[in-house]
Design an enzyme around this catalytic site. Structure first.
Site, PDB file in Angstrom:
ATOM      1  N   ASP A  28      -2.384  -8.897  11.645  1.00 41.38           N
ATOM      2  CA  ASP A  28      -4.011  -9.519  11.308  1.00 41.38           C
ATOM      3  C   ASP A  28      -4.385 -10.800  12.124  1.00 41.38           C
ATOM      4  O   ASP A  28      -5.494 -10.940  11.715  1.00 41.38           O
ATOM      5  CB  ASP A  28      -3.983  -9.572   9.861  1.00 41.38           C
ATOM      6  CG  ASP A  28      -3.811  -8.214   8.903  1.00 41.38           C
ATOM      7  OD1 ASP A  28      -4.236  -6.979   9.454  1.00 41.38           O
ATOM      8  OD2 ASP A  28      -2.998  -8.429   7.873  1.00 41.38           O
ATOM      9  N   HIS A  39       5.016 -13.131   7.007  1.00 40.48           N
ATOM     10  CA  HIS A  39       5.231 -11.852   6.627  1.00 40.48           C
ATOM     11  C   HIS A  39       6.409 -11.751   5.895  1.00 40.48           C
ATOM     12  O   HIS A  39       7.520 -12.674   5.676  1.00 40.48           O
ATOM     13  CB  HIS A  39       5.740 -11.122   7.902  1.00 40.48           C
ATOM     14  CG  HIS A  39       5.655  -9.612   7.613  1.00 40.48           C
ATOM     15  ND1 HIS A  39       6.356  -8.976   7.094  1.00 40.48           N
ATOM     16  CD2 HIS A  39       4.506  -8.924   7.846  1.00 40.48           C
ATOM     17  CE1 HIS A  39       6.047  -7.688   7.195  1.00 40.48           C
ATOM     18  NE2 HIS A  39       4.679  -7.584   7.313  1.00 40.48           N
ATOM     19  N   HIS A  66      -2.431  -8.735   1.871  1.00 39.69           N
ATOM     20  CA  HIS A  66      -1.957  -7.638   2.721  1.00 39.69           C
ATOM     21  C   HIS A  66      -3.330  -7.200   3.648  1.00 39.69           C
ATOM     22  O   HIS A  66      -3.489  -8.229   4.389  1.00 39.69           O
ATOM     23  CB  HIS A  66      -1.786  -6.265   1.623  1.00 39.69           C
ATOM     24  CG  HIS A  66      -1.058  -5.350   1.893  1.00 39.69           C
ATOM     25  ND1 HIS A  66      -0.322  -5.230   3.401  1.00 39.69           N
ATOM     26  CD2 HIS A  66      -0.938  -3.920   1.299  1.00 39.69           C
ATOM     27  CE1 HIS A  66       0.215  -4.152   3.482  1.00 39.69           C
ATOM     28  NE2 HIS A  66      -0.121  -3.404   2.439  1.00 39.69           N
ATOM     29  N   ARG A 103       2.977  -5.877  16.762  1.00 42.38           N
ATOM     30  CA  ARG A 103       1.786  -5.396  16.711  1.00 42.38           C
ATOM     31  C   ARG A 103       0.692  -6.414  17.171  1.00 42.38           C
ATOM     32  O   ARG A 103      -0.318  -6.084  17.927  1.00 42.38           O
ATOM     33  CB  ARG A 103       1.266  -4.771  15.384  1.00 42.38           C
ATOM     34  CG  ARG A 103       2.253  -3.639  15.266  1.00 42.38           C
ATOM     35  CD  ARG A 103       2.207  -3.289  13.630  1.00 42.38           C
ATOM     36  NE  ARG A 103       2.523  -4.455  12.542  1.00 42.38           N
ATOM     37  CZ  ARG A 103       2.154  -4.556  11.372  1.00 42.38           C
ATOM     38  NH1 ARG A 103       1.630  -3.313  10.710  1.00 42.38           N
ATOM     39  NH2 ARG A 103       2.541  -5.385  10.801  1.00 42.38           N
ATOM     40  N   SER A 134       0.851  -1.188   0.001  1.00 43.61           N
ATOM     41  CA  SER A 134       0.094  -0.141   0.084  1.00 43.61           C
ATOM     42  C   SER A 134       0.945   1.293  -0.072  1.00 43.61           C
ATOM     43  O   SER A 134       0.771   2.378  -0.636  1.00 43.61           O
ATOM     44  CB  SER A 134      -0.980   0.035   0.966  1.00 43.61           C
ATOM     45  OG  SER A 134      -0.201  -0.185   2.437  1.00 43.61           O
TER      46      SER A 134
HETATM   47  N1  HAX Z   1      -0.079 -20.114   5.159  1.00 39.54           N
HETATM   48  C1  HAX Z   1       0.449 -20.941   4.298  1.00 39.54           C
HETATM   49  N2  HAX Z   1       1.456 -20.767   3.271  1.00 39.54           N
HETATM   50  C2  HAX Z   1       2.082 -19.651   3.674  1.00 39.54           C
HETATM   51  C3  HAX Z   1       1.815 -18.566   4.755  1.00 39.54           C
HETATM   52  C4  HAX Z   1       0.692 -18.758   5.517  1.00 39.54           C
HETATM   53  N3  HAX Z   1       0.260 -18.056   6.434  1.00 39.54           N
HETATM   54  N4  HAX Z   1       2.705 -17.625   4.550  1.00 39.54           N
HETATM   55  C5  HAX Z   1       3.528 -17.983   3.343  1.00 39.54           C
HETATM   56  N5  HAX Z   1       3.145 -19.219   2.846  1.00 39.54           N
HETATM   57  C6  HAX Z   1       3.620 -19.653   1.646  1.00 39.54           C
HETATM   58  C7  HAX Z   1       3.541 -18.916   0.752  1.00 39.54           C
HETATM   59  O1  HAX Z   1       2.220 -18.698  -0.104  1.00 39.54           O
HETATM   60  C8  HAX Z   1       4.542 -19.486  -0.511  1.00 39.54           C
HETATM   61  O2  HAX Z   1       4.039 -20.545  -1.157  1.00 39.54           O
HETATM   62  P1  HAX Z   1       4.589 -20.823  -2.706  1.00 39.54           P
HETATM   63  O3  HAX Z   1       5.881 -21.085  -2.689  1.00 39.54           O
HETATM   64  O4  HAX Z   1       3.672 -22.033  -2.685  1.00 39.54           O
HETATM   65  O5  HAX Z   1       4.015 -19.665  -3.346  1.00 39.54           O
HETATM   66  C9  HAX Z   1       5.793 -19.901   0.668  1.00 39.54           C
HETATM   67  O6  HAX Z   1       5.091 -19.764   1.889  1.00 39.54           O
HETATM   68  C10 HAX Z   1       6.839 -18.804   0.543  1.00 39.54           C
HETATM   69  O7  HAX Z   1       6.286 -17.457   0.990  1.00 39.54           O
HETATM   70  P2  HAX Z   1       7.106 -16.459   1.948  1.00 39.54           P
HETATM   71  O8  HAX Z   1       8.213 -16.182   1.234  1.00 39.54           O
HETATM   72  O9  HAX Z   1       7.348 -17.024   3.533  1.00 39.54           O
HETATM   73  O10 HAX Z   1       6.114 -15.309   2.173  1.00 39.54           O
HETATM   74  P3  HAX Z   1       5.945 -14.114   1.216  1.00 39.54           P
HETATM   75  O11 HAX Z   1       7.163 -13.046   1.552  1.00 39.54           O
HETATM   76  O12 HAX Z   1       5.893 -14.363  -0.306  1.00 39.54           O
HETATM   77  O13 HAX Z   1       4.457 -13.497   1.520  1.00 39.54           O
HETATM   78  C11 HAX Z   1       2.639 -13.098   3.045  1.00 39.54           C
HETATM   79  C12 HAX Z   1       4.156 -12.918   2.709  1.00 39.54           C
HETATM   80  C13 HAX Z   1       2.357 -12.401   4.222  1.00 39.54           C
HETATM   81  C14 HAX Z   1       1.877 -12.771   1.656  1.00 39.54           C
HETATM   82  C15 HAX Z   1       2.494 -14.455   3.278  1.00 39.54           C
HETATM   83  O14 HAX Z   1       2.995 -14.956   4.423  1.00 39.54           O
HETATM   84  C16 HAX Z   1       0.934 -14.775   3.493  1.00 39.54           C
HETATM   85  O15 HAX Z   1       0.361 -15.126   2.452  1.00 39.54           O
HETATM   86  N6  HAX Z   1       0.354 -14.791   4.732  1.00 39.54           N
HETATM   87  C17 HAX Z   1      -0.908 -14.904   4.781  1.00 39.54           C
HETATM   88  C18 HAX Z   1      -1.615 -13.765   4.550  1.00 39.54           C
HETATM   89  C19 HAX Z   1      -1.525 -12.704   5.547  1.00 39.54           C
HETATM   90  O16 HAX Z   1      -1.559 -12.808   6.648  1.00 39.54           O
HETATM   91  N7  HAX Z   1      -1.177 -11.370   4.845  1.00 39.54           N
HETATM   92  C20 HAX Z   1      -1.096 -10.257   5.909  1.00 39.54           C
HETATM   93  C21 HAX Z   1       0.548  -9.812   5.925  1.00 39.54           C
HETATM   94  C22 HAX Z   1       0.722  -8.656   6.896  1.00 39.54           C
HETATM   95  C23 HAX Z   1       0.062  -7.431   6.241  1.00 39.54           C
HETATM   96  O17 HAX Z   1       0.679  -6.894   5.144  1.00 39.54           O
HETATM   97  N8  HAX Z   1      -1.012  -6.937   6.613  1.00 39.54           N
HETATM   98  O18 HAX Z   1      -1.321  -6.250   5.993  1.00 39.54           O
END
Ligand code: HAX
Length: 421
Positions: A363, A308, A262, A317, A232
């Site tokens: 979150d 994350h 996000h 947080r 964002s």
């Molecule tokens: N559950 C299951 N799988 C997860 C995971 C979770 N909570 N977090 C990461 N992974 C997976 C990813 O989907 C990715 O899988 P693929 O290789 O198959 O694509 C793998 O683990 C590697 O990901 P990563 O490098 O650890 O994580 P990223 O930096 O790519 O993404 C995210 C970070 C926050 C988007 C990710 O951890 C996620 O999708 N979490 C769940 C959604 C979430 O809670 N989002 C909010 C984040 C905080 C925020 O910005 N708030 O606004």
């Protein structure tokens, strides 16, 4: 001149001097390297931008202006706005000034209500909130001044006007989105309170206790900023670097916050928790919870609220929300489920072996507090996140204009070009 503008105009010359000196003396120093993996993987870890309002370290999480977020939990959103912008704590006069300043700017133009009332009834609250902000673009002081050819050194002044005008109006806009979207009755356009968070609660028409107000102040403070590279903020900064005004930029950035990876994760997390409570008719045992999480992972879904891109520890947080929950809502089934998830999900994710960070992010707990205090419409949660994040995005953009940062334009490469390397 508003007090906060006066304070900023005293700070900016020194900041500009420091920035110029750093560039002159050390501008060619290498601070990061970019691998092909980084180019394909969302530029993780590439250091290539500036943010002076906050920083996030992998092992400790968010610091605002150098102070750890857990040292700041008593601040209310107006105080954190002052801290983000100026870098000093607001004394009581400064706090009163900023609250009065925001109150004076808080009247929302009538056409915004028409825009909101004419959107489809099933629009997502984030689409409504961001459209309302964008619809006010004609009010931009920056855009008007730019047409009159102001000097680049003065861009921050009208950007600050836009920032304060938007921040002042968003409690009323968010409350109107809540009332319209969830059929709570007519819009309430004004409030008695000078307090930004309380004013929002009053315009939602909800009954609120002193504890609920405390929770809302904490919520609206904690989400304020998370350095510059999150989707964002980065999007908003990029749009603003083209000198699109803050109405365009903030709305663009918050469209990114509406994504499930996000800010939408908070609504998804609460839905996940409520599904658990419903399925097990209460708080399940750790064993059942573990099996539930595995089912979800095996069906290809993420565990919302965990993982994350930068953090490698429990998000402080999240800790702040858990501390609040422990002392205020310990008896809630939803909160107990959130606590139990915290006990088992990190190990499940470690065993799953994909997520680089198995710990909870912001979150994972916030929704349980909102739900307990009666905000059960979880589609609305990201709007609350947006109100808070607007404080950081607006501050970062005012500072970017004060420093005269140029157009953002990283270089992209084709597959063939990378292959030639
Ligand atoms: N559950 C299951 N799988 C997860 C995971 C979770 N909570 N977090 C990461 N992974 C997976 C990813 O989907 C990715 O899988 P693929 O290789 O198959 O694509 C793998 O683990 C590697 O990901 P990563 O490098 O650890 O994580 P990223 O930096 O790519 O993404 C995210 C970070 C926050 C988007 C990710 O951890 C996620 O999708 N979490 C769940 C959604 C979430 O809670 N989002 C909010 C984040 C905080 C925020 O910005 N708030 O606004």
């Amino acid at each position: 001149m508003s007090k906060i503008k006066e304070q900023l105009s005293k700070k900016i010359p020194d900041w500009r001097y420091n920035y110029r000196q750093l560039l002159d003396e050390k501008g060619s120093k290498v601070i990061s390297e970019v691998t092909i993996s980084a180019a394909y993987e969302g530029m993780r870890g590439v250091k290539g931008m500036i943010c002076d309002t906050s920083s996030v370290s992998a092992d400790k999480g968010l610091h605002i202006r150098g102070k750890h977020i857990l040292e700041l939990v008593e601040l209310i959103p107006e105080e954190i706005l002052y801290f983000l912008l100026i870098g000093d704590f607001a004394d009581s006069d400064s706090l009163t000034n900023i609250q009065h300043d925001l109150k004076e700017r808080s009247t929302v133009p009538d056409y915004v209500w028409n825009v909101l009332q004419n959107m489809p009834k099933d629009s997502h609250p984030m689409a409504m909130f961001n459209t309302a902000i964008l619809s006010m673009q004609r009010e931009s002081q920056f855009a008007k001044a730019y047409d009159l050819v102001i000097s680049k050194g003065d861009y921050w002044e009208t950007t600050l006007e836009d920032a304060l005008n938007i921040i002042a109006k968003i409690p009323a806009i968010a409350a109107a989105v809540y009332r319209l979207r969830f059929e709570k009755g007519n819009i309430i356009k004004n409030s008695e309170s000078l307090d930004w968070s309380e004013s929002f609660l009053q315009m939602t028409g909800m009954d609120y206790s002193p504890d609920m107000l405390k929770m809302m102040q904490l919520y609206l403070m904690l989400h304020c900023d998370h350095e510059g590279g999150n989707v964002s903020t980065f999007s908003a900064l990029t749009v603003n670097s083209a000198l699109s005004d803050l109405y365009y930029s903030l709305s663009a950035g918050l469209n990114g916050l509406a994504g499930p990876l996000h800010g939408l994760a908070n609504q998804n997390n609460l839905k996940f928790v409520l599904d658990i409570v419903e399925e097990f008719k209460g708080v399940p045992s750790e064993e059942k919870l573990r099996a539930f999480c595995w089912d979800r992972l095996n069906s290809g879904k993420v565990i919302p609220g965990y993982g994350h891109a930068v953090l490698r520890c429990p998000d402080p947080r999240f800790t702040a929300f858990m501390n609040f929950g422990e002392s205020h809502i310990k008896d809630s089934e939803v909160f107990e489920t959130v606590s139990r998830l915290f006990k088992i999900v990190p190990d499940v994710l470690k065993e799953h072996g994909k997520a680089k960070n198995p710990w909870p992010n912001v979150d994972a707990a916030s929704g349980s507090l909102l739900h307990y205090y009666g905000i059960k419409e979880f589609q609305f949660y990201t709007v609350l996140f947006s109100m808070s994040r607007a404080l950081g995005i607006c501050s970062q953009i005012v500072l970017a204009r004060a420093m005269g940062l140029p157009l953002t334009r990283p270089k992209s490469l084709t597959y063939e070009a990378l292959n030639k390397f």
